[in-house]
Design a protein around this motif. Structure first.
Motif, short mmCIF file in Angstrom:
data_model
loop_
_atom_site.label_atom_id
_atom_site.label_comp_id
_atom_site.label_asym_id
_atom_site.label_seq_id
_atom_site.Cartn_x
_atom_site.Cartn_y
_atom_site.Cartn_z
N ILE A 243 0.80 -1.23 0.00
CA ILE A 243 0.00 0.00 0.00
C ILE A 243 0.84 1.28 0.00
CG2 ILE A 243 -1.65 1.36 1.38
CD1 ILE A 243 -3.07 -1.25 2.04
N TYR A 246 1.43 3.20 -3.23
CA TYR A 246 0.31 3.87 -3.91
C TYR A 246 0.04 5.19 -3.21
CZ TYR A 246 -0.29 -0.26 -6.71
OH TYR A 246 -0.08 -1.27 -7.62
N THR A 247 0.48 6.26 -3.85
CA THR A 247 0.49 7.58 -3.21
C THR A 247 -0.76 8.41 -3.50
OG1 THR A 247 1.75 8.41 -5.12
CG2 THR A 247 3.00 7.72 -3.17
N LYS A 249 -4.07 9.43 -2.60
CA LYS A 249 -4.67 9.27 -1.28
C LYS A 249 -6.03 8.58 -1.33
CE LYS A 249 -1.28 10.86 1.03
NZ LYS A 249 -0.44 9.85 1.73
N GLU A 252 -5.27 4.94 -1.80
CA GLU A 252 -4.64 4.40 -0.59
C GLU A 252 -5.67 4.21 0.52
OE1 GLU A 252 -0.93 5.51 2.43
OE2 GLU A 252 -1.77 7.03 1.09
#
Length: 331
Positions: A243, A246-247, A249, A252
């Motif tokens: 996780i 995966y930036t 938001k 995420e």
């Protein structure tokens, strides 16, 4: 020797013989010759192996391997190592594919890193569920931009098209270069974990809305089997490693809320220790650890819910134990 466009990997283990024939018949019916079918017995009974050998004898595209039972993840990994195709796909041995499954891939022009396609859910051969699927498109961009498309597929009209491997074509080159394999100790959400590991390394996506795969809903299927607590914990550990890459938001947060939180809660329910305050305290400490790793207030509030549930449950348990005749309660 002709170049192979796609390798289809099919693990076989304790599947009804009728379903297995449906699956292998659908492979045999593929019009594309530049493909291979890697059928791997995961310690399957002899009757299933005999059927696989029958198909391998009449169609050279079939390659049949027999192994000791090691689980679906290890079996798929073995298939990946045997694959010669430009692309790799996965088919479950109780499902079946459409006749143009492989020819659709061969017709694509943009050489995408991953291909998503639509599918049908079947309760019986005559009863199926049609799911909405995005309009076809090709997208190429940065990894951050790719994440927006993955998030859309993760939650398209409340349907998850990301969390399976059988509705995708993966590039073998990306898999081999980045040593992407299924987690052998993970038997729940293993498809989604593999897909998330793979999609970290892609620059393009192709979405096709043709319904190429037929997924059979079975009451006795592997996804319906009861899970031990450790199964959920292993999935949590694997997801927590992926996780942070995966930036975006929104994506995420969705992975955290719908996967990490749900898995923690399921492990508590499965533990069957509702009457034990100490057990709940141990689980809540795990929740706090997760919450502190996630700097979002709403997430921390959600992760606090099990503590509230545990206190309430334990209070009522202790109260009921004081009532004559109810001093032995099983929840």
């Amino acid at each position: 020797m002709q170049d192979i466009k796609v390798s289809i990997i099919v693990p076989v283990y304790k599947v009804p013989l009728e379903y297995l024939r449906d699956c292998l018949d659908s492979l045999n019916a593929q019009t594309l010759q530049e493909c291979e079918f890697i059928v791997v017995s995961d310690g399957a009974p002899e009757a299933e192996c005999s059927i696989c050998e029958e198909y391998a004898a009449k169609d050279s595209r079939f390659k049949f391997f027999k192994r000791e039972h090691a689980g679906v993840s290890a079996t798929r990994n073995f298939g990946i190592k045997q694959a010669l195709g430009e692309y790799i796909s996965f088919v479950d041995s109780d499902d079946w594919i459409e006749r143009d499954y492989t020819s659709i891939l061969a017709s694509l022009k943009n050489n995408p890193d991953v291909v998503f396609f639509s599918f049908n859910y079947h309760k019986t051969k005559k009863r199926r569920y049609n799911l909405p699927f995005p309009k076809p498109y090709f997208f190429s961009g940065s990894f951050y931009d790719i994440q927006t498309k993955l998030f859309e597929l993760f939650d398209y009209q409340h349907n998850d098209f990301l969390g399976y491997t059988w509705n995708k074509f993966f590039k073998k080159k990306i898999i081999k270069q980045n040593k992407i394999f299924f987690e052998k100790n993970v038997s729940f959400l293993e498809d989604e974990i593999f897909t998330l590991k793979y999609c970290r390394h892609i620059n393009s996506i192709q979405v096709c809305n043709e319904k190429l795969y037929n997924y059979r809903i079975r009451k006795d299927g592997l996804t319906k089997m009861n899970k031990d607590v450790c199964v959920y914990q292993n999935a949590i550990s694997a997801l927590k490693k992926i996780i942070p890459y995966y930036t975006l938001k929104s994506f995420e947060n969705a992975l955290i809320y719908r996967r990490i939180f749900l898995l923690h809660f399921m492990s508590i329910v499965k533990s069957n220790h509702f009457a034990s305050y100490q057990t709940f305290s141990q689980f809540y400490n795990n929740y706090k650890q997760v919450a502190h790793e996630i700097p979002y207030l709403t997430t921390r509030i959600i992760l606090a819910l099990p503590k509230i549930i545990s206190y309430t449950t334990c209070f009522f348990y202790r109260f009921l134990c004081k009532i004559p005749g109810l001093n032995r309660i099983t929840v």
